[in-house]
Design a protein around this motif. Structure first.
Motif, PDB file in Angstrom:
ATOM      1  N   ARG A  51      16.629  26.429  18.464  1.00 31.30           N
ATOM      2  CA  ARG A  51      16.756  26.762  20.132  1.00 31.30           C
ATOM      3  C   ARG A  51      15.723  25.989  20.946  1.00 31.30           C
ATOM      4  N   TYR A  52      14.574  25.672  20.602  1.00 36.75           N
ATOM      5  CA  TYR A  52      13.574  25.031  21.178  1.00 36.75           C
ATOM      6  C   TYR A  52      14.093  23.670  21.318  1.00 36.75           C
TER       7      TYR A  52
ATOM      8  N   ALA B 100      15.751  28.027  26.290  1.00 39.16           N
ATOM      9  CA  ALA B 100      15.997  28.433  24.944  1.00 39.16           C
ATOM     10  C   ALA B 100      16.760  29.710  24.526  1.00 39.16           C
ATOM     11  N   PHE B 101      16.266  30.794  25.087  1.00 42.41           N
ATOM     12  CA  PHE B 101      16.778  31.927  24.643  1.00 42.41           C
ATOM     13  C   PHE B 101      17.717  32.512  25.788  1.00 42.41           C
TER      14      PHE B 101
ATOM     15  N   PHE C 130      24.093  31.949  20.222  1.00 39.34           N
ATOM     16  CA  PHE C 130      23.489  31.258  18.968  1.00 39.34           C
ATOM     17  C   PHE C 130      23.454  32.084  17.580  1.00 39.34           C
ATOM     18  N   PRO C 131      24.840  32.251  17.139  1.00 39.49           N
ATOM     19  CA  PRO C 131      24.916  33.163  15.961  1.00 39.49           C
ATOM     20  C   PRO C 131      24.049  32.530  14.641  1.00 39.49           C
ATOM     21  N   MET C 132      23.591  33.405  13.906  1.00 33.89           N
ATOM     22  CA  MET C 132      23.023  32.693  12.635  1.00 33.89           C
ATOM     23  C   MET C 132      24.028  32.410  11.934  1.00 33.89           C
TER      24      MET C 132
ATOM     25  N   LEU D  45      27.222  25.746   8.996  1.00 36.67           N
ATOM     26  CA  LEU D  45      27.076  24.247   9.490  1.00 36.67           C
ATOM     27  C   LEU D  45      25.763  23.636   8.252  1.00 36.67           C
ATOM     28  N   ARG D  46      25.097  24.503   7.893  1.00 26.41           N
ATOM     29  CA  ARG D  46      24.169  24.005   6.883  1.00 26.41           C
ATOM     30  C   ARG D  46      24.860  23.821   5.348  1.00 26.41           C
TER      31      ARG D  46
END
Length: 727
Positions: free
Chosen positions: A622-623, A665-666, A672-674, A680-681
């Protein structure tokens, strides 16, 4: 009454009404005779009158709706007359004796009670008739609805049934909502009752204390009064002397009473003076607070003006270039004076200003000491902007945040705690909050005495990574006084923490970057063992398993994931960077490895860590996106690849508005779903692992080929043996 309505037959409604009226009348008479005046309660009076026997069921009974009132009145009158006749005929002697003994007033009272009883019975019968009318109307309406339903077609019937089903569902939902509301109201009521009980107990306790104090005061007053009123025993003296002593004692008592009254008046006056002084002090305190806020605002504006002045000097210097003339010399002098000037003078009213100190509260240099003069100027501008933002946000943001943290109490995982951690933890609460967050992460790994055991192992045997750790100690935060001062104890603490971790996790041992993670933990937590467990929490629970391995596989995967997220969230910026062939992984790889430890100023860095220790690696993504969004327009104005790389080296240090960065960021980066991050990872790991295996294969082939070939010495060069022989 509802049970009586359920048992009524609509076919013989008149008969059912008469039976019901008979039953109610019998019950009323029984209860009335039980409470009547003495002399009227006899065995025959409890029997129901013959005229009130229920009639047999007759289909031709008329509808009570046509004449509901005359029948009850006639039956009541007949009942009353028959009752009086039976009483007179059955017990004539008893009635005569009773008539002689009772007065006319008692008879009147008995008759009034009977009238009241009959009036109540009449009202109840009217209410019964009204209810039966309503039941009859409901039955007729249901009959009409049933007739309409039977007369309708199949399609209309189906629609009617669907409508009824929808009504039933809606009523069910309303019932559930009302039930939930009832439960919530019941909980609220129970809480309020509990609070009321506690307050009642507290009030009772205060009343008991007050009563005890009143008793003590009364006893003391009585003792004082007795002491004054009863003089001490004296030896026998002549009467004249005794009279004089009594008069002197009375005079003393009068004087003492006058003194007490004077003291009371003086006490009242002093209390009023104290009250007035307190009011004046409160007004002065409020005025002082307002003046301090105004002073901070003016000082922030002064910092902004000074930063604009320095920025103007810098642009003028860039415009003039390397021209050697009087203007360039004057410009150089102005820049030198601006870099050396500090606002340390007090104002005329004696209010001390808060100048930009050399170090912040964690020991970092507020103005980094760069060798290049241009970078020094940039650092000074950035420090002034940070100071101005801090002054402006202190009253509006920092004070309410401190009050919320002070009122939080025990820490438990919740949405409120997550919001507070994202906003940042005040310095006085940060060590306690970080210890709780670290314990939350490593409670399954923690064991008492583990850190001392690892230190003992390190003293007994030297770890292979000890030499690399020793080399990296002097490179840890050269802009922090705690790690550059020779007398500081922090380097020794950092050495022990890193050696203990190398024994704790032999798979990793030591990786460059762990020294900065442990150093940040030491600066906040101060205790070695807490910093050690904080490092364990980051490496072994927050980051993926092979994030700090030799191949840095997960780190490389996250760089590719970041590229995808940047293309999704900031497509214009990524197109601009791709046009100039700029690879962001050269800049962002270190961000993820050390969690921005070398990139952001300490005020923003520690706020990032507050949320990172609670939410995990997602905060770093996010940051990272927010930093590029914060400086997107500045990067888009650059049109040369080398200039972009030079700007990206220092652009994180130009971020001074922590509140703006947090909002980006927030809020701006949502959603911004986990789940997307994990997908993607997984996809990039499947692509990266074959590439790494191919690289290892090529490396092994190269080493094998090199070892199989004999080292050839050129003709003009001497071999090592020849050199040794000549020596």
């Amino acid at each position: 009454m509802p049970l009586a309505l359920q048992n009524i037959s609509l076919k013989h409604l008149g008969t059912e009404i008469q039976n019901t009226m008979y039953n109610i009348r019998g019950n009323r008479q029984a209860s009335g005779t039980g409470h009547g005046p003495p002399g009227e309660d006899s065995p025959l009076s409890r029997e129901p009158p013959r005229a009130e026997q229920p009639l047999p069921s007759d289909p031709s009974t008329p509808d009570p709706a046509d004449s509901p009132k005359p029948t009850p009145k006639s039956s009541l009158t007949a009942n009353l007359l028959q009752k009086a006749k039976r009483q007179n005929n059955t017990f004539p002697l008893f009635a005569e004796g009773l008539t002689r003994n009772r007065t006319a007033q008692e008879k009147v009272l008995a008759l009034e009670q009977q009238v009241l009883m009959l009036t109540k019975e009449l009202k109840s019968q009217k209410e019964l008739v009204r209810i039966l009318h309503k039941a009859l109307e409901a039955a007729q309406q249901e009959k009409r609805a049933s007739s309409a339903y039977l007369a309708a077609e199949d399609k209309d019937r189906l629609e009617l049934v669907r409508h009824q089903v929808r009504q039933i569902a809606e009523l069910g939902r309303r019932l559930e909502a009302l039930e939930r509301e009832r439960e919530s109201l019941a909980q609220t009521a129970s809480l309020q009752e509990q609070q009321v009980r506690e307050l009642q107990q507290h009030v009772q306790l205060l009343m008991d204390k007050n009563q005890a104090k009143q008793q003590v005061i009364c006893k003391l007053s009585e003792q004082v009064t007795q002491t004054f009123m009863r003089p001490p025993p004296q030896p026998s003296v002549p009467s004249g002397t005794a009279d004089r002593d009594v008069l002197s004692q009375q005079e003393k008592m009068e004087h003492l009473k006058d003194d007490i009254e004077a003291y009371r008046t003086q006490n009242h006056f002093l209390n009023s003076e104290i009250h007035q002084v307190t009011k004046i002090w409160r007004r002065v305190a409020e005025k002082e607070r307002a003046l301090l806020m105004k002073c901070a605002y003016l000082q922030a504006k002064n910092c902004q003006v000074e930063s604009k002045y320095l920025a103007g000097l810098r642009r003028l210097q860039e415009t003039m270039g390397s021209e050697a003339n009087d203007c360039s010399e004057l410009l150089r002098q102005l820049i030198q004076e601006a870099l050396q000037w500090e606002a340390r003078e007090a104002s005329a009213e004696g209010v001390e200003l808060s100048p930009i100190s050399e170090y912040d509260e964690y020991g970092f240099l507020t103005v980094p000491n760069y060798e290049m003069e241009d970078l020094k100027l940039l650092a000074k501008i950035q420090a002034l902007e940070v100071h101005s933002h801090h002054l402006l946000a202190h009253e509006a943001v920092e004070r309410p945040l401190r009050e919320r943290w002070a009122a939080l109490g025990d820490l438990t995982p919740s949405v409120e705690l997550k919001q507070l951690l994202r906003a940042g933890v005040p310095r006085e609460h940060r060590p306690r909050v970080w210890r709780w967050l670290v314990h939350l992460r490593v409670q399954h790994l923690w064991s008492p005495g583990r850190y001392q055991e690892l230190l003992s192992r390190g003293q007994a045997h030297e770890h292979p990574a000890a030499r690399q750790i020793e080399l990296d100690l002097n490179r840890t935060f050269p802009n922090n006084k705690h790690f550059t001062c020779p007398a500081s104890s922090y380097p020794d603490k950092l050495r022990r923490v890193l050696l203990a971790f190398s024994w704790q996790n032999p798979t990793i041992g030591y990786c460059q970057g762990l020294n900065r993670l442990a150093a940040i933990a030491l600066l906040v937590l101060e205790e070695e063992e807490c910093a050690f467990w904080c490092l364990v929490a980051i490496v072994e629970t927050i980051m993926p398993a092979d994030y700090y391995s030799k191949t840095l596989t997960s780190s490389q995967v996250d760089q590719r994931v970041l590229q995808d997220l940047l293309s999704e969230k900031l497509p214009r910026l990524m197109a601009h960077l791709a046009q100039h062939r700029v690879d962001l992984s050269f800049i962002t790889f270190n961000w993820f490895l050390v969690v921005f430890a070398d990139s952001l100023i300490s005020n923003i860095l520690l706020r990032v860590w507050d949320a990172f220790l609670y939410e995990g690696i997602k905060v770093v993504f996010r940051y990272a996106l927010a930093i590029f969004k914060y400086n997107e327009e500045e990067i888009l104005r650059l049109h040369d690849g080398l200039e972009i790389y030079q700007y990206l080296r220092f652009f994180t240090k130009t971020i001074c508005n922590s509140q703006k960065l947090m909002n980006i960021a927030f809020n701006d980066m949502n959603p911004f779903p986990m789940k997307q991050l994990r997908q993607l990872r997984t996809a990039h790991r499947e692509q990266l692992e074959p590439e790494l295996r191919e690289l290892e294969r090529l490396k092994a082939e190269y080493l094998e080929t090199r070892n199989s070939q004999a080292p050839a010495v050129p003709e003009d060069c001497a071999s090592e043996d020849e050199v040794e022989g000549e020596a």
